[in-house]
Design an enzyme around this catalytic site. Sequence first.
Site, mmCIF file in Angstrom:
data_model
loop_
_atom_site.group_PDB
_atom_site.id
_atom_site.type_symbol
_atom_site.label_atom_id
_atom_site.label_comp_id
_atom_site.label_asym_id
_atom_site.label_seq_id
_atom_site.Cartn_x
_atom_site.Cartn_y
_atom_site.Cartn_z
ATOM 1 N N ARG A 158 0.860 -1.193 -0.115
ATOM 2 C CA ARG A 158 -0.184 0.038 0.051
ATOM 3 C C ARG A 158 0.857 1.192 0.133
ATOM 4 O O ARG A 158 1.998 1.302 0.514
ATOM 5 C CB ARG A 158 -0.947 0.034 1.154
ATOM 6 C CG ARG A 158 -2.114 1.121 1.351
ATOM 7 C CD ARG A 158 -2.829 0.882 2.522
ATOM 8 N NE ARG A 158 -3.442 -0.238 2.903
ATOM 9 C CZ ARG A 158 -4.857 -0.746 2.619
ATOM 10 N NH1 ARG A 158 -5.324 0.422 2.042
ATOM 11 N NH2 ARG A 158 -5.171 -1.843 2.672
ATOM 12 N N GLY A 179 -18.396 -10.157 5.953
ATOM 13 C CA GLY A 179 -17.502 -10.598 6.918
ATOM 14 C C GLY A 179 -15.976 -10.342 6.221
ATOM 15 O O GLY A 179 -16.264 -9.721 4.964
ATOM 16 N N HIS A 218 -17.737 9.071 40.913
ATOM 17 C CA HIS A 218 -19.288 9.589 40.743
ATOM 18 C C HIS A 218 -19.243 11.121 40.456
ATOM 19 O O HIS A 218 -18.472 11.872 40.974
ATOM 20 C CB HIS A 218 -19.762 9.465 42.280
ATOM 21 C CG HIS A 218 -21.062 9.724 41.838
ATOM 22 N ND1 HIS A 218 -22.540 9.304 41.444
ATOM 23 C CD2 HIS A 218 -22.060 11.233 42.584
ATOM 24 C CE1 HIS A 218 -23.578 9.920 41.339
ATOM 25 N NE2 HIS A 218 -23.094 11.135 42.110
ATOM 26 N N LEU A 241 1.221 3.432 5.197
ATOM 27 C CA LEU A 241 1.377 2.583 6.184
ATOM 28 C C LEU A 241 0.212 2.269 6.968
ATOM 29 O O LEU A 241 -0.627 3.242 6.780
ATOM 30 C CB LEU A 241 2.487 2.728 7.321
ATOM 31 C CG LEU A 241 3.786 2.644 6.711
ATOM 32 C CD1 LEU A 241 4.993 3.124 7.645
ATOM 33 C CD2 LEU A 241 4.373 1.270 5.842
#
Length: 466
Positions: free
Chosen positions: A38, A273, A445, A41
């Site tokens: 590619r 997928g 909290h 990177l």
Amino acid sequence: MADQFDYDVLVIGAGPGGYVAAIRAAQLGLKTACAESRETLGGTCLNVGCIPSKALLHASEYFEAAAGGKMAAMGIKVKPELDLATMQGQRVDAVKGLTGGVEFLFRKNKVDWLKGLATFKDAHSVEVAGKTVTAKNIVIATGSSVTPLPGVAVDNAKGVIVDSTGALELDKVPGHLVVIGGGVIGLELGSVWRRLGAKVTVVEYLDQILPGMDSDVRKEANKIFRKQGIEFRLETKVTGATVKGKKATLTLEPAAGGEAEKLEADVVLVAIGRRANTEGLGLDKIGLALNQRGQIETDHDFATKVPGVWAIGDVIPGPMLAHKAEDEGIAVAENIAGLTGIVNHDVIPSVVYTQPEIAGVGLTEEAAKAKGSVKVGKFPMLANSRAKTNHEPDGFVKVIADAETDRVLGVWIVASVAGTMIAQAAQAMEFGATSEDIAYTCHAHPTHSEAVKEAAMAVLGKPIHV
């Protein structure tokens, strides 16, 4: 190491697993190179996956908050105008900055970037851009690519039937987006374009979305996304597609068989997928066969059956997640250097970056029950003070613990910041924590993470705020 090789370590692929392996190997004093075809990177994750999708997810959330009334409910009244070109521009900038950052890290750590596709000549040599390069150890980290769907041809250039890469680069909001696949990628990208104004229909072959996740999470997600306006066609398969002009027509059939129907869309996203990238590596030249799923098998140290050849990330069994690959990259480099690199594959969190986010680590309740008796505690985000104040009432935290030892076996979260909250659960499980350990740990909290404490207290039968 031996001087007869050009490098001590050669990594094939510069995705999250590959570039991390290369950097760690160099840090350990090994002469290291990384071959990447590619132009930039970072692999799929940084270029066309995790990072650009999060840039659009975040921006689209801002747009919906302004347009959908959430900000108005807090006294901030605006009428937003969508500038999609600018939104896409900031996505490109995010990618450019991070991929450039990896290139900087290569230079800093003296990792040589070999530009080109690496193909094995033998177990210790590869050919890259017409040049033979040798290494004592070669790490395969070539990642994965989109799984094609027979009968539905992807053509990102036309922008009608696209994969995840094409769905990131749409230059206008589709009127009707049909997503094939109710998994993580389809839901994330579908949610982006829904927030920006598209009608979204998700077609899923199974009876529920998010396969592999806890059943309570899958049901809750289905309910939330339907409320947001996403339509689901479950137990439905796509058997074909035709494109005419700027429209696509899908042929749908019930998964169990039955009468076919047609569904028209402006854009179709194929997201069924991913599959391991092993084609073109020349694995046959080194006698390395794939398993039935097209993956490379390794031992616990990530060594293949061929001495000197290692593999990590999406090309080996396990979840196809960037952070799994990164941890394996560190581990394999340390193993090559003679150290002990370990990845606990039982404690790898997964996150769906929708709104709310969905995250889990460890076993689902179903899987845990199959192994023995369990105790379960749940706490709704509606009862969490920070979530309620922030107008983020959807979701829950679920803690699954062993009934006898109280050791935490799994944690599942649906909440606006679930991806951040899950880190506490993963760390607790890594140290073998019990639900009582979490319950008696003081949490700040008001925070969303208090819901984790309350869910742990619920395992013991004593939550406070429900």
